[in-house]
Design an enzyme around this catalytic site. Structure first.
Site, PDB file in Angstrom:
ATOM      1  N   ASP A 161       6.846  27.953 -30.720  1.00  0.00           N
ATOM      2  CA  ASP A 161       7.938  28.426 -31.561  1.00  0.00           C
ATOM      3  C   ASP A 161       7.522  28.160 -33.013  1.00  0.00           C
ATOM      4  O   ASP A 161       6.601  27.391 -33.276  1.00  0.00           O
ATOM      5  CB  ASP A 161       9.218  27.660 -31.204  1.00  0.00           C
ATOM      6  CG  ASP A 161      10.393  28.102 -32.058  1.00  0.00           C
ATOM      7  OD1 ASP A 161      10.527  29.298 -32.319  1.00  0.00           O
ATOM      8  OD2 ASP A 161      11.153  27.206 -32.482  1.00  0.00           O
ATOM      9  N   CYS A 212       0.848  -1.195   0.000  1.00  0.00           N
ATOM     10  CA  CYS A 212       0.000   0.000   0.000  1.00  0.00           C
ATOM     11  C   CYS A 212       0.881   1.243   0.000  1.00  0.00           C
ATOM     12  O   CYS A 212       2.109   1.169   0.019  1.00  0.00           O
ATOM     13  CB  CYS A 212      -0.920   0.013   1.212  1.00  0.00           C
ATOM     14  SG  CYS A 212      -0.030   0.137   2.790  1.00  0.00           S
ATOM     15  N   ASP A 267      15.315  27.834 -27.310  1.00  0.00           N
ATOM     16  CA  ASP A 267      14.048  27.711 -26.583  1.00  0.00           C
ATOM     17  C   ASP A 267      14.243  27.206 -25.161  1.00  0.00           C
ATOM     18  O   ASP A 267      13.273  27.132 -24.402  1.00  0.00           O
ATOM     19  CB  ASP A 267      13.099  26.760 -27.325  1.00  0.00           C
ATOM     20  CG  ASP A 267      12.675  27.300 -28.677  1.00  0.00           C
ATOM     21  OD1 ASP A 267      12.441  28.519 -28.772  1.00  0.00           O
ATOM     22  OD2 ASP A 267      12.597  26.513 -29.635  1.00  0.00           O
ATOM     23  N   SER A 275      26.448  22.131 -36.082  1.00  0.00           N
ATOM     24  CA  SER A 275      25.176  22.513 -35.473  1.00  0.00           C
ATOM     25  C   SER A 275      24.053  21.595 -35.958  1.00  0.00           C
ATOM     26  O   SER A 275      24.060  21.154 -37.112  1.00  0.00           O
ATOM     27  CB  SER A 275      24.847  23.965 -35.816  1.00  0.00           C
ATOM     28  OG  SER A 275      23.565  24.305 -35.328  1.00  0.00           O
ATOM     29  N   GLU A 276      23.084  21.325 -35.073  1.00  0.00           N
ATOM     30  CA  GLU A 276      21.926  20.512 -35.433  1.00  0.00           C
ATOM     31  C   GLU A 276      20.674  21.368 -35.587  1.00  0.00           C
ATOM     32  O   GLU A 276      19.568  20.850 -35.708  1.00  0.00           O
ATOM     33  CB  GLU A 276      21.678  19.437 -34.359  1.00  0.00           C
ATOM     34  CG  GLU A 276      22.758  18.377 -34.300  1.00  0.00           C
ATOM     35  CD  GLU A 276      22.898  17.608 -35.604  1.00  0.00           C
ATOM     36  OE1 GLU A 276      21.868  17.293 -36.227  1.00  0.00           O
ATOM     37  OE2 GLU A 276      24.033  17.356 -36.023  1.00  0.00           O
ATOM     38  N   GLY A 292      19.528  32.770 -30.772  1.00  0.00           N
ATOM     39  CA  GLY A 292      18.513  33.574 -31.431  1.00  0.00           C
ATOM     40  C   GLY A 292      19.048  34.614 -32.378  1.00  0.00           C
ATOM     41  O   GLY A 292      18.267  35.377 -32.956  1.00  0.00           O
TER      42      GLY A 292
END
Length: 822
Positions: free
Chosen positions: A517, A112, A710, A554-555, A578
Site C-alpha cells: 500500500d 517429547c 487494506d 477516524s485514525e 477507499g
C-alpha cells in the site's frame, strides 16, 4: 433411587444398576451394558463393522476408559477448584468472546513431541473445550473453552489424570518452574555421570579379566559393586523415562520414552539377573552411559528451550510490579495488579510505564526499544498515547490509564507471539506424525532383530537389540522443526517483526511477489495539509471545521491531518472504504474524499482532472448543494524504503504498489522508488481482485498495508503484514506485524525465513539419514550399546545446535556501488 454396582457400562461408562444383566458381544467378548438402549446401540455398531469406534471414541467420558473411577487427592481437587475464581483467573485467563474463555498454562512433565500430541488430543476430547494447543518448545498450553459447559478446574483435572501438571502461566511462576526443572536435571545428571565413571572403571576390569583370566570371586565382587552403583542411576536418574513411558502406555500412546525405558530397564534387569545367578553378561556400563548421554542431550535441549522461553517472558517482565497512583493529589504506591482503567499514575524519569494510557500532565521522551527495536526515544506530549513496558526518559509525567492487565498492547503482543508458536506449520505436523509412527517401527524392528539373532547367535541377541533400541530413539526427529521455528520467531520479534501466524516463516521463504500500500506503508503516513482552495463564497475556516468534524473519530492518516482544526464531531458518520467519509454537521449532509465520491452528493461530476493542479494529492469536500473546498495533502517516503525495495528486488521479488489514491502523488512516489507495477484508484475489492489474479497465475504474494481499507486484501494474501502504526483491526487480520515500522525488517525476515527452511531441511535430513544409517549397523551387530548412546545424544545435539544458528540475523549482502540508496 435404584442402587448401582461398581461395574460400568462398556458403551456409555455409566454405573450399572444392581440386578441388571444386559450384555453385548464386542470383539468376541461379552461386555456389560447398563440398559437395553446401550445394548441395542452397541450391537448395531458391531453389526455395522464399526467396532473400532470403541478404540477411538470421543466425548462420552470425561476420563479415558482405563482411568474411569480414579479420583485425584482431595488436596489437589481443592487447589484446582480455586482456579474457577474470577479474581484468580484475572492474571492468566481472557474472554475472547462472550461465554468463551482462553487460558495459558505451563505444563509440567512434557518430554517429547508425543507428549504434546497426547495432551492436545486428550484436552480437546473434554466436553466444552473448543481448542487446545501445546507448544513443545516452551511447554505452554493455550486452551479455549465454553464457560457454560466446563470449568477450568475440570480441564486442569483432566491434565493431572494423564500424568501431567498444569500451572497458570505467569513469567515469575514459569521462571520458578524452569529453575526447579534445571536443578532437578543437574542432580540427575550428576548421579548418572558419577555412576557412569565408576561403572566404566569396573567394566574395564571385567573386560581385561575376560581376556587374561580373573578369579570368579573377584568377578562376582566387581559385578555386585557395579549393581550397587547402577541402581541409583536407574531408579533416580532414569526415573523420568520410566514415569513418562508408563503414563504414555496407560494412555495407549507410544512415545520415545517407551523404547528408552525398555532399553534401560531391560539391560538393568538382565544384568541384575546375571549377577544373582552368576551366569551371563552384565551391561551396567551401557545402562549408566546411555542414561548419562540421554540426560546430557535433554539437558542441553532444555537449556535451549529455557532460553527461548525467557525471551518471551522478558516481554511481560518489562511491566513493573508497582506503580504510583494519584488520588486527590496524593501519591500512593500500589501493586501494578490493582490498577484500573481511568486511574492516574505518576511515572518519574527512568521508570517504566505500568500500563497503556495517555499523557494528561507533562511532556517527555519515551524509549520503546524493547517493543519496537527502535532505539531512538520518541517525543511525547499531552494527549499522546504511551504503552506499558516502555521507559520514561526525560521528565515526570502523569498518565491516565486506558488499558490494564491482559488488555494492554504488551499482553496482546505476547498473546500473538504465543499464537504463532502454537500454530504448527505443515513441516512440524508431518515431523510429529512421522515421529509417532517411528516409535512403533522401532519397537517392531527391535523385536524382529531380537528374534533373528536369537536363532543366529543367542549370546549376542540381547546387546544387539539393546543397541537398536538406543540408537534409533527419534529425539532428533522430534526436535528438528520446533527448535528452528521458535529460534527464528524470537529473533524476528527482537528485531521488530512480530509473527502472529504459524505459517509465516514457511510462506515468506517461498514468496515471489510483494505488494505495498502507499499511504502509511511506503510513506510515513503523517499527512499534512498543504493548501485549501474554496469554491465561491465558502471560507477556509468553515471548510476546515466541517472536515475536522467528519474525521474527528477516524485514525486514518488522512483524518489525522484535520484533527487540529476542530474538536466537534459530525453525526451519522459513515465511511466508505477507499472512497471517503460522509456525515451530518449542523443539520446538513457533507462528503469528504475522492472527487468522484464526494461530488455525487451534489449531483455533479467532478474528478481529479478538475483539481487546482495535477502535482499534489487532492480531496474534495461537498454538501448536498455544491462543492465547498479542495484540500491538498502531502506525505514523505520512509527513509529506509528505497534501500529495502532494492534489496527485495535483488532477492528476486516482483515489487508492486497497490493504492486507493489516484492523484499525481502516486506516480511521483512510484518514480522515486523505481516501481513500475502500479495500480492506483483501487477500491478494497479491486485490491483483493488483483491479489487473487496474481495468485491464480502462480504467484506467492506478500501484502503489506496499514489501513481498514487494506483488511480484505490482507486476509486474501498468502502472507499479510501490517505496519506497526496500522489500525488494531488490520493487525488482527494480518499474519505478522511490523512493530518497528522499518521496511528493511522485511528483508531481514525473508532472508531469515529462507535460512530457517534450509535449517529445518538440514535437521530433518540429518535425523532421517542418521537413523537409516545407524539402524542397519546396529541390527548387524556393529554398534555396541555405549556407541549407540553416544550416537543418539550427538544426533539430538547437532539438531539443537544447528537451530540455534537462527538466533542471529544473517547478514544482508551490500548493494553494488551502482545500487546505492538515494
Amino acid at each position: 433411587m435404584q442402587s448401582s454396582t461398581n461395574e460400568r457400562c462398556f458403551h456409555c461408562g455409566q454405573a450399572i444398576p444392581s440386578g441388571t444383566h444386559f450384555s453385548a458381544l464386542i470383539n468376541d467378548k461379552e461386555q456389560p451394558m447398563c440398559c437395553p438402549g446401550c445394548k441395542a446401540v452397541a450391537e448395531t455398531i458391531v453389526s455395522s463393522g464399526l467396532t473400532h469406534y470403541y478404540k477411538h471414541r470421543q466425548g462420552e467420558l470425561v476420563l479415558p476408559p482405563e482411568l474411569v473411577g480414579q479420583e485425584l487427592p482431595s488436596s489437589v481437587q481443592d487447589e484446582l477448584l480455586l482456579y474457577n475464581n474470577p479474581s484468580i483467573q484475572k492474571e492468566f485467563v481472557s474472554e475472547v468472546e462472550p461465554g468463551i474463555k482462553e487460558a495459558v498454562l505451563v505444563i509440567e512433565g512434557i518430554t517429547c513431541a508425543a507428549c504434546v500430541w497426547l495432551l492436545e488430543h486428550h484436552i480437546a476430547k473434554q466436553a466444552g473445550v473448543i481448542q487446545a494447543s501445546v507448544n513443545l518448545t516452551n511447554h505452554r498450553a493455550r486452551i479455549r473453552w465454553k464457560e457454560t459447559d466446563i470449568q477450568l478446574s475440570d480441564i486442569m483435572s483432566s491434565i493431572y489424570r494423564i500424568g501431567y501438571k498444569g500451572h497458570p502461566y505467569h513469567p515469575d511462576k514459569e521462571e520458578q518452574l524452569l529453575e526447579v526443572e534445571k536443578k532437578r536435571a543437574i542432580r540427575r545428571l550428576g548421579v548418572a555421570g558419577l555412576g557412569m565413571m565408576q561403572s566404566m572403571m569396573l567394566a574395564m576390569a571385567l573386560y581385561a579379566g575376560a581376556l587374561q583370566g580373573i578369579e570368579p570371586v573377584y568377578e562376582a565382587f566387581i559385578r555386585w559393586v557395579s549393581l550397587i552403583i547402577a541402581t541409583p542411576v536407574v531408579f533416580y536418574a532414569a526415573r523420568p523415562f520410566f514415569v513418562a513411558a508408563l503414563r504414555d502406555l496407560k494412555a495407549r500412546h507410544l512415545s520415545m520414552d517407551v523404547p528408552v525405558s525398555i532399553a534401560v530397564g531391560g539391560a538393568y534387569l538382565a544384568s541384575a539377573a546375571a549377577t544373582l545367578l552368576e551366569t551371563g553378561e552384565v551391561y551396567y556400563d551401557s545402562v549408566t552411559m546411555f542414561t548419562f548421554f540421554l540426560l546430557i542431550g535433554r539437558y542441553l535441549e532444555m537449556q535451549a528451550r529455557h532460553r527461548t522461553g525467557r525471551a518471551g517472558n522478558a516481554l511481560l517482565n518489562l511491566l513493573p510490579s508497582s506503580a504510583t497512583r494519584i488520588i486527590n493529589g496524593n501519591e500512593t504506591l500500589v501493586p501494578a495488579t490493582e490498577l484500573n482503567v481511568g486511574d492516574v499514575v505518576l511515572v518519574k524519569p527512568g521508570h517504566i510505564i505500568p500500563a497503556d494510557g495517555t499523557i494528561c500532565v507533562g511532556g517527555t521522551s519515551v524509549d520503546e526499544s524493547a517493543l519496537t527495536g527502535e532505539y531512538r526515544p520518541l517525543s511525547k506530549h499531552i494527549n499522546d498515547p504511551v504503552v506499558g513496558g516502555t521507559i520514561n526518559v526525560e521528565n515526570p509525567i502523569q498518565i491516565q490509564l486506558t488499558s490494564v492487565g491482559t488488555e494492554t498492547k504488551l499482553s496482546a503482543i505476547v498473546s500473538l507471539l504465543d499464537r504463532a508458536q502454537q500454530e504448527k506449520p505443515k513441516a512440524a505436523q508431518i515431523a510429529d506424525k512421522v515421529a509417532s509412527y517411528f516409535v512403533a517401527a522401532v519397537l517392531i524392528t527391535a523385536a524382529v532383530v531380537s528374534y533373528a539373532w536369537w536363532h543366529i547367535a543367542p549370546e549376542n541377541a540381547f546387546w544387539i537389540t539393546l543397541s537398536v533400541l538406543v540408537v534409533t530413539c527419534p529425539c532428533a526427529l522430534s526436535l528438528a522443526t520446533p527448535t528452528a521455528l521458535t529460534a527464528a520467531t524470537g529473533t524476528l520479534r527482537q528485531h521488530g517483526l512480530l509473527i502472529t501466524r504459524g505459517h509465516v516463516l514457511e510462506s515468506l521463504s517461498t514468496a515471489t511477489h510483494i505488494v505495498f500500500d502507499k499511504t502509511g506503508t511506503l510513506t510515513e503516513g503523517n499527512l499534512s495539509l498543504q493548501q485549501t482552495v474554496t469554491f465561491g463564497h465558502y471560507d477556509t475556516e468553515h471548510a476546515l471545521t466541517v472536515a475536522a468534524a467528519l474525521e474527528a473519530h477516524s485514525e486514518h492518516p488522512i483524518a489525522k491531518a484535520f484533527h487540529r482544526f476542530g474538536a466537534q464531531s459530525a453525526d451519522n458518520i459513515k465511511a466508505s472504504l477507499g472512497q471517503g467519509i460522509c456525515g451530518e454537521y449542523n443539520q446538513q449532509q457533507y462528503r469528504l474524499g475522492k472527487p468522484e465520491f464526494a461530488s455525487q452528493l451534489c449531483n455533479q461530476s467532478i474528478s481529479y482532472r478538475d483539481a487546482p493542479d495535477q502535482d499534489q494529492q487532492w480531496l474534495l469536500l461537498c454538501n448536498d448543494q455544491a462543492p465547498i473546498a479542495w484540500f491538498s495533502l502531502s506525505d514523505q517516503i520512509r527513509n529506509d524504503v528505497p534501500l529495502a525495495l532494492k534489496q527485495l528486488k535483488r532477492l528476486g521479488f516482483s515489487v508492486s504498489m497497490l493504492t486507493g489514491d489516484s492523484s499525481s502523488a502516486v506516480s511521483a512516489v512510484a518514480e522515486q522508488l523505481a516501481i513500475t507495477d502500479i495500480i492506483s484508484n483501487a477500491s478494497p475489492q479491486d485490491k483483493l481482485a488483483h491479489i487473487q489474479q496474481l495468485q491464480r497465475q502462480g504467484a506467492q504474494v506478500i501484502m503489506v498495508g496499514d489501513g481498514i481499507n487494506d483488511i480484505p486484501v490482507l486476509a486474501g494474501a498468502q502472507t499479510s503484514i501490517a505496519m506497526g502504526s496500522a489500525t488494531d483491526l488490520a493487525k488482527t487480520n494480518a499474519d505478522a506485524v511490523l512493530i518497528s515500522s522499518e521496511v528493511t525488517c522485511l528483508v531481514d525476515a525473508i532472508v531469515l525465513a529462507r535460512k530457517t527452511q534450509r535449517i529445518i531441511r538440514q535437521n530433518l535430513g540429518w535425523a532421517i539419514c542418521y537413523n537409516l544409517l545407524a539402524l542397519p549397523l546396529a541390527a548387524l551387530g556393529f554398534v555396541a550399546p555405549y556407541m549407540a548412546a553416544i550416537g543418539m545424544s550427538t544426533s539430538s545435539l547437532v539438531v539443537v545446535g544447528n537451530a540455534l544458528r537462527l538466533t542471529r540475523l544473517p547478514r544482508r549482502k551490500p548493494l553494488h556501488s551502482g545500487q546505492k540508496s538515494r
